[in-house]
Design a protein around this motif. Structure first.
Motif, PDB file in Angstrom:
ATOM      1  N   ARG A  94      42.830  43.844  38.735  1.00 43.61           N
ATOM      2  CA  ARG A  94      43.942  44.570  39.173  1.00 43.61           C
ATOM      3  C   ARG A  94      43.364  45.269  40.515  1.00 43.61           C
ATOM      4  NH1 ARG A  94      44.350  48.883  36.450  1.00 43.61           N
ATOM      5  NH2 ARG A  94      44.280  48.779  34.350  1.00 43.61           N
ATOM      6  N   VAL A  95      42.193  46.067  40.290  1.00 45.47           N
ATOM      7  CA  VAL A  95      41.766  47.170  41.095  1.00 45.47           C
ATOM      8  C   VAL A  95      40.547  46.859  42.050  1.00 45.47           C
ATOM      9  CG1 VAL A  95      42.302  49.087  39.770  1.00 45.47           C
ATOM     10  CG2 VAL A  95      40.028  48.195  39.508  1.00 45.47           C
ATOM     11  N   ALA A  96      39.823  45.790  41.801  1.00 47.70           N
ATOM     12  CA  ALA A  96      38.598  45.614  42.638  1.00 47.70           C
ATOM     13  C   ALA A  96      38.994  45.215  43.956  1.00 47.70           C
ATOM     14  CB  ALA A  96      37.775  44.342  41.997  1.00 47.70           C
ATOM     15  N   SER A  97      39.899  44.351  44.312  1.00 46.65           N
ATOM     16  CA  SER A  97      40.363  43.785  45.649  1.00 46.65           C
ATOM     17  C   SER A  97      40.811  45.016  46.341  1.00 46.65           C
ATOM     18  CB  SER A  97      41.488  42.785  45.670  1.00 46.65           C
ATOM     19  OG  SER A  97      42.507  43.341  45.005  1.00 46.65           O
ATOM     20  N   LYS A  98      41.100  46.051  46.125  1.00 41.85           N
ATOM     21  CA  LYS A  98      41.557  47.289  46.815  1.00 41.85           C
ATOM     22  C   LYS A  98      40.349  47.800  47.459  1.00 41.85           C
ATOM     23  CE  LYS A  98      45.322  48.764  43.805  1.00 41.85           C
ATOM     24  NZ  LYS A  98      45.732  49.983  42.788  1.00 41.85           N
ATOM     25  N   TYR A  99      39.159  47.510  47.197  1.00 43.97           N
ATOM     26  CA  TYR A  99      38.009  48.152  47.724  1.00 43.97           C
ATOM     27  C   TYR A  99      36.869  47.078  48.161  1.00 43.97           C
ATOM     28  CZ  TYR A  99      39.990  51.751  44.735  1.00 43.97           C
ATOM     29  OH  TYR A  99      40.812  52.750  43.996  1.00 43.97           O
ATOM     30  N   GLY A 100      37.664  45.961  48.455  1.00 40.80           N
ATOM     31  CA  GLY A 100      36.791  44.969  49.275  1.00 40.80           C
ATOM     32  C   GLY A 100      36.038  44.019  48.240  1.00 40.80           C
ATOM     33  N   TRP A 101      36.277  44.043  46.870  1.00 39.12           N
ATOM     34  CA  TRP A 101      35.484  43.033  45.969  1.00 39.12           C
ATOM     35  C   TRP A 101      36.560  41.788  45.779  1.00 39.12           C
ATOM     36  CZ3 TRP A 101      30.735  44.263  44.717  1.00 39.12           C
ATOM     37  CH2 TRP A 101      30.303  45.573  44.500  1.00 39.12           C
ATOM     38  N   GLN A 102      35.786  40.795  45.809  1.00 37.59           N
ATOM     39  CA  GLN A 102      36.498  39.401  45.552  1.00 37.59           C
ATOM     40  C   GLN A 102      35.850  38.840  43.998  1.00 37.59           C
ATOM     41  OE1 GLN A 102      35.539  36.933  48.822  1.00 37.59           O
ATOM     42  NE2 GLN A 102      37.044  37.790  50.190  1.00 37.59           N
ATOM     43  N   ARG A 103      36.890  38.461  43.487  1.00 36.55           N
ATOM     44  CA  ARG A 103      36.546  37.753  42.165  1.00 36.55           C
ATOM     45  C   ARG A 103      35.822  36.393  42.461  1.00 36.55           C
ATOM     46  NH1 ARG A 103      39.929  36.638  36.800  1.00 36.55           N
ATOM     47  NH2 ARG A 103      37.694  35.884  35.482  1.00 36.55           N
ATOM     48  N   LYS A 104      34.926  36.003  41.913  1.00 40.11           N
ATOM     49  CA  LYS A 104      34.176  34.948  41.870  1.00 40.11           C
ATOM     50  C   LYS A 104      34.430  34.026  40.623  1.00 40.11           C
ATOM     51  CE  LYS A 104      32.822  35.256  46.123  1.00 40.11           C
ATOM     52  NZ  LYS A 104      33.507  34.689  47.256  1.00 40.11           N
ATOM     53  N   ASP A 105      33.559  32.736  40.493  1.00 43.34           N
ATOM     54  CA  ASP A 105      33.910  32.159  39.023  1.00 43.34           C
ATOM     55  C   ASP A 105      33.223  33.089  37.991  1.00 43.34           C
ATOM     56  OD1 ASP A 105      35.276  29.970  40.065  1.00 43.34           O
ATOM     57  OD2 ASP A 105      33.188  28.961  40.458  1.00 43.34           O
ATOM     58  N   ASP A 106      33.590  32.816  36.626  1.00 43.89           N
ATOM     59  CA  ASP A 106      32.894  33.620  35.655  1.00 43.89           C
ATOM     60  C   ASP A 106      31.326  33.066  35.461  1.00 43.89           C
ATOM     61  OD1 ASP A 106      35.408  34.737  35.437  1.00 43.89           O
ATOM     62  OD2 ASP A 106      35.555  33.984  33.587  1.00 43.89           O
ATOM     63  N   ASP A 107      30.705  33.872  34.947  1.00 52.01           N
ATOM     64  CA  ASP A 107      29.145  33.466  34.790  1.00 52.01           C
ATOM     65  C   ASP A 107      29.090  32.649  33.277  1.00 52.01           C
ATOM     66  OD1 ASP A 107      29.018  35.245  32.693  1.00 52.01           O
ATOM     67  OD2 ASP A 107      27.714  36.662  33.633  1.00 52.01           O
ATOM     68  N   SER A 108      28.045  32.322  32.919  1.00 50.21           N
ATOM     69  CA  SER A 108      27.610  31.265  31.906  1.00 50.21           C
ATOM     70  C   SER A 108      28.124  31.976  30.642  1.00 50.21           C
ATOM     71  CB  SER A 108      26.459  30.702  31.742  1.00 50.21           C
ATOM     72  OG  SER A 108      25.269  31.850  31.836  1.00 50.21           O
ATOM     73  N   MET A 109      28.162  33.193  30.735  1.00 47.87           N
ATOM     74  CA  MET A 109      28.359  34.194  29.299  1.00 47.87           C
ATOM     75  C   MET A 109      29.801  34.695  29.376  1.00 47.87           C
ATOM     76  SD  MET A 109      24.934  36.416  29.159  1.00 47.87           S
ATOM     77  CE  MET A 109      25.266  37.167  27.273  1.00 47.87           C
ATOM     78  N   GLY A 110      30.757  34.021  30.303  1.00 46.92           N
ATOM     79  CA  GLY A 110      32.043  34.273  30.281  1.00 46.92           C
ATOM     80  C   GLY A 110      32.335  35.783  31.124  1.00 46.92           C
ATOM     81  N   ARG A 111      31.476  36.314  31.735  1.00 45.52           N
ATOM     82  CA  ARG A 111      31.741  37.734  32.384  1.00 45.52           C
ATOM     83  C   ARG A 111      32.287  37.235  33.726  1.00 45.52           C
ATOM     84  NH1 ARG A 111      25.773  39.999  31.269  1.00 45.52           N
ATOM     85  NH2 ARG A 111      25.478  37.901  32.152  1.00 45.52           N
ATOM     86  N   MET A 112      33.009  38.030  34.044  1.00 39.84           N
ATOM     87  CA  MET A 112      33.829  38.084  35.569  1.00 39.84           C
ATOM     88  C   MET A 112      32.743  38.445  36.433  1.00 39.84           C
ATOM     89  SD  MET A 112      37.488  39.766  34.665  1.00 39.84           S
ATOM     90  CE  MET A 112      36.878  41.072  33.813  1.00 39.84           C
ATOM     91  N   ILE A 113      33.063  37.944  37.596  1.00 41.37           N
ATOM     92  CA  ILE A 113      31.726  38.138  38.777  1.00 41.37           C
ATOM     93  C   ILE A 113      32.624  38.609  39.711  1.00 41.37           C
ATOM     94  CG2 ILE A 113      30.061  37.468  40.456  1.00 41.37           C
ATOM     95  CD1 ILE A 113      29.321  35.073  38.314  1.00 41.37           C
ATOM     96  N   PHE A 114      32.377  39.940  40.600  1.00 44.24           N
ATOM     97  CA  PHE A 114      33.001  40.268  41.763  1.00 44.24           C
ATOM     98  C   PHE A 114      31.660  40.478  42.693  1.00 44.24           C
ATOM     99  CE2 PHE A 114      35.834  41.565  38.408  1.00 44.24           C
ATOM    100  CZ  PHE A 114      36.903  41.408  38.962  1.00 44.24           C
ATOM    101  N   GLU A 115      32.333  40.035  43.942  1.00 43.24           N
ATOM    102  CA  GLU A 115      31.339  40.066  44.838  1.00 43.24           C
ATOM    103  C   GLU A 115      32.025  40.620  46.288  1.00 43.24           C
ATOM    104  OE1 GLU A 115      28.393  36.778  45.049  1.00 43.24           O
ATOM    105  OE2 GLU A 115      29.280  36.491  47.121  1.00 43.24           O
ATOM    106  N   MET A 116      31.184  41.331  47.065  1.00 42.03           N
ATOM    107  CA  MET A 116      31.324  41.744  48.275  1.00 42.03           C
ATOM    108  C   MET A 116      30.358  41.217  49.383  1.00 42.03           C
ATOM    109  SD  MET A 116      31.711  45.772  49.788  1.00 42.03           S
ATOM    110  CE  MET A 116      33.044  46.112  48.348  1.00 42.03           C
ATOM    111  N   THR A 117      30.994  40.751  50.450  1.00 43.13           N
ATOM    112  CA  THR A 117      30.185  40.225  51.734  1.00 43.13           C
ATOM    113  C   THR A 117      30.095  41.450  52.618  1.00 43.13           C
ATOM    114  OG1 THR A 117      31.014  38.080  51.664  1.00 43.13           O
ATOM    115  CG2 THR A 117      29.869  38.744  53.569  1.00 43.13           C
ATOM    116  N   LEU A 118      28.747  41.759  53.125  1.00 46.45           N
ATOM    117  CA  LEU A 118      28.509  42.831  53.979  1.00 46.45           C
ATOM    118  C   LEU A 118      28.491  42.221  55.306  1.00 46.45           C
ATOM    119  CD1 LEU A 118      25.598  44.562  51.639  1.00 46.45           C
ATOM    120  CD2 LEU A 118      28.144  45.175  52.053  1.00 46.45           C
TER     121      LEU A 118
END
Length: 118
Positions: A94-118
């Motif tokens: 709920r908060v990551a997008s406020k700061y420019g982070w985008q949610r990507k697919d989860d990794d192989s261990m089920g963790r969420m991945i967030f990414e920001m393009t520079l």
């Protein structure tokens, strides 16, 4: 120790030792700020340079807001084109997008991945 909690939560019990060894070899870098610290590691995705926020802890409730600009600045200085972090903490949804982070697919261990393009 909070790093042990991160290691346990993300299913990587050897994480503290891996971070320690990578920092000694200058493959990762520890940054310490007011009531917070984070470890940055250079990565590459399809030969595009990036930075992984490998581990981070802030005692501040606004840590993502407070430190995202610093992580961006440091990443741009080394010509990274993106920044990424993995997490099991659902609060980031709920908060990551406020700061420019985008949610990507989860990794192989089920963790969420967030990414920001520079």
């Amino acid at each position: 120790m909070l790093i042990k909690k991160i290691a346990s939560d993300c299913g990587e019990p050897n994480l503290p030792q891996e971070i320690y060894e990578a920092c000694l070899k200058k493959q990762a870098f520890l940054f310490v700020r007011d009531r917070a610290w984070f470890v940055l590691k250079t990565i590459s995705d399809c030969e595009i340079p990036g930075v992984l926020v490998w581990a981070a802890i802030s005692e501040r409730t606004d840590g993502l807001n407070e430190y995202t600009d610093l992580v961006k600045f440091l990443s741009i200085k080394i010509n990274a084109r993106f920044i990424r972090f993995h997490t099991v903490r659902k609060g980031f949804i709920r908060v990551a997008s406020k700061y420019g982070w985008q949610r990507k697919d989860d990794d192989s261990m089920g963790r969420m991945i967030f990414e920001m393009t520079l």
